[in-house]
Design a protein around this motif. Structure first.
Motif, PDB file in Angstrom:
ATOM      1  N   THR A 142     -11.428 -24.137 -53.117  1.00 59.00           N
ATOM      2  CA  THR A 142     -10.155 -24.043 -53.838  1.00 59.00           C
ATOM      3  C   THR A 142      -9.172 -25.099 -53.350  1.00 59.00           C
ATOM      4  N   GLN A 143      -8.129 -25.306 -54.130  1.00 58.52           N
ATOM      5  CA  GLN A 143      -7.070 -26.230 -53.721  1.00 58.52           C
ATOM      6  C   GLN A 143      -6.443 -25.753 -52.408  1.00 58.52           C
ATOM      7  N   GLY A 144      -6.279 -24.439 -52.263  1.00 58.00           N
ATOM      8  CA  GLY A 144      -5.725 -23.892 -51.028  1.00 58.00           C
ATOM      9  C   GLY A 144      -6.591 -24.219 -49.823  1.00 58.00           C
ATOM     10  N   MET A 145      -7.905 -24.110 -49.979  1.00 57.04           N
ATOM     11  CA  MET A 145      -8.820 -24.450 -48.879  1.00 57.04           C
ATOM     12  C   MET A 145      -8.663 -25.922 -48.504  1.00 57.04           C
ATOM     13  N   ARG A 146      -8.578 -26.769 -49.525  1.00 56.77           N
ATOM     14  CA  ARG A 146      -8.423 -28.207 -49.260  1.00 56.77           C
ATOM     15  C   ARG A 146      -7.119 -28.477 -48.511  1.00 56.77           C
ATOM     16  N   GLU A 147      -6.046 -27.839 -48.952  1.00 53.01           N
ATOM     17  CA  GLU A 147      -4.737 -28.054 -48.323  1.00 53.01           C
ATOM     18  C   GLU A 147      -4.723 -27.539 -46.887  1.00 53.01           C
ATOM     19  N   VAL A 148      -5.288 -26.366 -46.669  1.00 49.50           N
ATOM     20  CA  VAL A 148      -5.349 -25.823 -45.305  1.00 49.50           C
ATOM     21  C   VAL A 148      -6.172 -26.754 -44.431  1.00 49.50           C
ATOM     22  N   TYR A 149      -7.310 -27.233 -44.945  1.00 44.76           N
ATOM     23  CA  TYR A 149      -8.133 -28.144 -44.150  1.00 44.76           C
ATOM     24  C   TYR A 149      -7.357 -29.414 -43.802  1.00 44.76           C
ATOM     25  N   GLU A 150      -6.652 -29.975 -44.758  1.00 45.46           N
ATOM     26  CA  GLU A 150      -5.896 -31.205 -44.490  1.00 45.46           C
ATOM     27  C   GLU A 150      -4.824 -30.963 -43.432  1.00 45.46           C
ATOM     28  N   ASP A 151      -4.145 -29.814 -43.492  1.00 42.81           N
ATOM     29  CA  ASP A 151      -3.149 -29.477 -42.468  1.00 42.81           C
ATOM     30  C   ASP A 151      -3.807 -29.353 -41.096  1.00 42.81           C
ATOM     31  N   LEU A 152      -4.931 -28.648 -41.037  1.00 41.44           N
ATOM     32  CA  LEU A 152      -5.634 -28.471 -39.769  1.00 41.44           C
ATOM     33  C   LEU A 152      -6.185 -29.805 -39.263  1.00 41.44           C
ATOM     34  N   ARG A 153      -6.642 -30.632 -40.166  1.00 41.03           N
ATOM     35  CA  ARG A 153      -7.177 -31.943 -39.792  1.00 41.03           C
ATOM     36  C   ARG A 153      -6.079 -32.817 -39.192  1.00 41.03           C
ATOM     37  N   ARG A 154      -4.880 -32.762 -39.787  1.00 45.21           N
ATOM     38  CA  ARG A 154      -3.759 -33.520 -39.225  1.00 45.21           C
ATOM     39  C   ARG A 154      -3.427 -33.032 -37.814  1.00 45.21           C
ATOM     40  N   GLU A 155      -3.446 -31.713 -37.624  1.00 42.40           N
ATOM     41  CA  GLU A 155      -3.164 -31.162 -36.300  1.00 42.40           C
ATOM     42  C   GLU A 155      -4.255 -31.571 -35.305  1.00 42.40           C
ATOM     43  N   TRP A 156      -5.507 -31.555 -35.722  1.00 40.77           N
ATOM     44  CA  TRP A 156      -6.597 -31.979 -34.842  1.00 40.77           C
ATOM     45  C   TRP A 156      -6.458 -33.453 -34.485  1.00 40.77           C
ATOM     46  N   THR A 157      -6.082 -34.272 -35.438  1.00 38.35           N
ATOM     47  CA  THR A 157      -5.875 -35.700 -35.181  1.00 38.35           C
ATOM     48  C   THR A 157      -4.760 -35.894 -34.157  1.00 38.35           C
ATOM     49  N   ARG A 158      -3.666 -35.146 -34.293  1.00 44.86           N
ATOM     50  CA  ARG A 158      -2.545 -35.217 -33.358  1.00 44.86           C
ATOM     51  C   ARG A 158      -2.994 -34.801 -31.949  1.00 44.86           C
ATOM     52  N   LEU A 159      -3.717 -33.699 -31.855  1.00 45.16           N
ATOM     53  CA  LEU A 159      -4.160 -33.216 -30.548  1.00 45.16           C
ATOM     54  C   LEU A 159      -5.222 -34.128 -29.936  1.00 45.16           C
ATOM     55  N   ALA A 160      -6.062 -34.723 -30.771  1.00 49.67           N
ATOM     56  CA  ALA A 160      -7.056 -35.678 -30.263  1.00 49.67           C
ATOM     57  C   ALA A 160      -6.356 -36.905 -29.680  1.00 49.67           C
ATOM     58  N   GLU A 161      -5.251 -37.303 -30.276  1.00 49.18           N
ATOM     59  CA  GLU A 161      -4.467 -38.425 -29.728  1.00 49.18           C
ATOM     60  C   GLU A 161      -3.871 -38.040 -28.373  1.00 49.18           C
ATOM     61  N   LEU A 162      -3.392 -36.814 -28.236  1.00 51.81           N
ATOM     62  CA  LEU A 162      -2.895 -36.341 -26.940  1.00 51.81           C
ATOM     63  C   LEU A 162      -4.020 -36.352 -25.896  1.00 51.81           C
ATOM     64  N   TRP A 163      -5.226 -35.994 -26.312  1.00 51.89           N
ATOM     65  CA  TRP A 163      -6.376 -36.027 -25.414  1.00 51.89           C
ATOM     66  C   TRP A 163      -6.646 -37.454 -24.953  1.00 51.89           C
ATOM     67  N   ARG A 164      -6.546 -38.418 -25.863  1.00 51.76           N
ATOM     68  CA  ARG A 164      -6.734 -39.823 -25.468  1.00 51.76           C
ATOM     69  C   ARG A 164      -5.659 -40.251 -24.460  1.00 51.76           C
ATOM     70  N   GLU A 165      -4.425 -39.779 -24.662  1.00 51.13           N
ATOM     71  CA  GLU A 165      -3.353 -40.086 -23.710  1.00 51.13           C
ATOM     72  C   GLU A 165      -3.653 -39.472 -22.342  1.00 51.13           C
ATOM     73  N   VAL A 166      -4.178 -38.257 -22.327  1.00 53.59           N
ATOM     74  CA  VAL A 166      -4.552 -37.614 -21.067  1.00 53.59           C
ATOM     75  C   VAL A 166      -5.629 -38.439 -20.368  1.00 53.59           C
ATOM     76  N   GLN A 167      -6.558 -38.970 -21.127  1.00 48.33           N
ATOM     77  CA  GLN A 167      -7.614 -39.785 -20.531  1.00 48.33           C
ATOM     78  C   GLN A 167      -7.032 -41.056 -19.899  1.00 48.33           C
ATOM     79  N   THR A 168      -5.966 -41.584 -20.490  1.00 46.12           N
ATOM     80  CA  THR A 168      -5.273 -42.722 -19.885  1.00 46.12           C
ATOM     81  C   THR A 168      -4.629 -42.294 -18.572  1.00 46.12           C
ATOM     82  N   ASP A 169      -4.031 -41.101 -18.562  1.00 46.56           N
ATOM     83  CA  ASP A 169      -3.453 -40.558 -17.325  1.00 46.56           C
ATOM     84  C   ASP A 169      -4.530 -40.383 -16.251  1.00 46.56           C
ATOM     85  N   VAL A 170      -5.710 -39.953 -16.663  1.00 50.53           N
ATOM     86  CA  VAL A 170      -6.818 -39.793 -15.718  1.00 50.53           C
ATOM     87  C   VAL A 170      -7.169 -41.149 -15.098  1.00 50.53           C
TER      88      VAL A 170
END
Length: 190
Positions: A142-170
Motif C-alpha cells: 500500500t501507499q502507507g507501507m511505502r511511506e512508512v518504509y521511506e520514513d524508516l529508511r531515512r531514519e536508518w540512513t541518519r543513524l548509519a551516518e552517526l555510526w560512521r561518525e562513531v567509527q571516526t571517533d574510534v
C-alpha cells in the motif's frame, strides 16, 4: 521472505554427492494479486530484510566496541598516563549507548517491554513489524507501507551516518592510545 511463484531448481550436496530437482511454487489460489504487485511486495520485503540485517550487524559491532572499551578501562585503572584515554573512552561509550538506544530498545527483556518502556519501539522493532506485514501480506504493497518504509529508511540512513561518525571517533581514540603506548580497539566484522 518466501520465494515468489515460479519454477526453481533445488540442489543438495551431501558427502560430495549432488542431488538436484525442480519445484514449482504456486500462489495460494485464494489470493488475488497481480505478478507486478507480487514482485513489488517481494522487492520491498528483501529491502526490509537487508536493512534489518545491517542494523543488527551494527548493534553487534557497537556492543563489541563497548565491551573492548570497558576491558581497556579496567586494565588502565591504575595507570596515570591513561587518564586522557579514560575520558575519551567514556565519551565514546556514551555515544555508543545513545546510538544503540536509537537503533533498538536495549533494555527490553521481553516483547512487551518494547512497547511498555519509555521511548517505545525503536527502529529495529519498527522495521521488523513492517517486514512481517509486507512478507506475510496477501495484498499489494500500500501507499502507507511505502511511506512508512521511506520514513524508516531515512531514519536508518541518519543513524548509519552517526555510526560512521562513531567509527571516526574510534580511529581518533586508537591514535591517542597508540601515542600513549597502549593497545587499540579492534574492529570486528559481523
Amino acid at each position: 521472505p518466501a520465494a515468489p511463484p515460479g519454477k526453481y531448481t533445488l540442489k543438495l550436496t551431501v558427502d560430495g554427492k549432488v542431488l538436484t530437482g525442480t519445484v514449482e511454487v504456486r500462489l495460494d489460489p485464494r489470493v488475488r494479486i497481480s505478478d507486478k504487485e507480487l514482485a513489488e511486495q517481494h522487492a520491498l520485503a528483501l529491502r526490509l530484510r537487508d536493512d534489518i540485517t545491517q542494523l543488527a550487524k551494527t548493534v553487534l559491532a557497537l556492543r563489541f566496541l563497548r565491551k573492548q572499551l570497558l576491558l581497556w578501562q579496567e586494565a588502565w585503572a591504575d595507570d596515570a598516563k591513561a587518564q586522557p584515554l579514560d575520558a575519551m573512552a567514556k565519551k565514546l561509550r556514551d555515544r555508543l549507548d545513545s546510538l544503540e538506544a536509537n537503533l533498538h530498545n536495549p533494555k527490553a527483556e521481553v516483547t512487551y517491554d518494547i512497547l511498555a518502556m519509555k521511548g517505545g519501539a525503536k527502529l529495529y522493532s519498527q522495521l521488523a513489524h513492517l517486514y512481517d506485514v509486507v512478507k506475510d501480506g496477501d495484498g499489494p504493497v500500500t501507499q502507507g507501507m511505502r511511506e512508512v518504509y521511506e520514513d524508516l529508511r531515512r531514519e536508518w540512513t541518519r543513524l548509519a551516518e552517526l555510526w560512521r561518525e562513531v567509527q571516526t571517533d574510534v580511529q581518533q581514540f586508537n591514535d591517542a592510545a597508540r601515542a600513549a603506548g597502549f593497545g587499540v580497539l579492534g574492529s570486528r566484522r559481523f
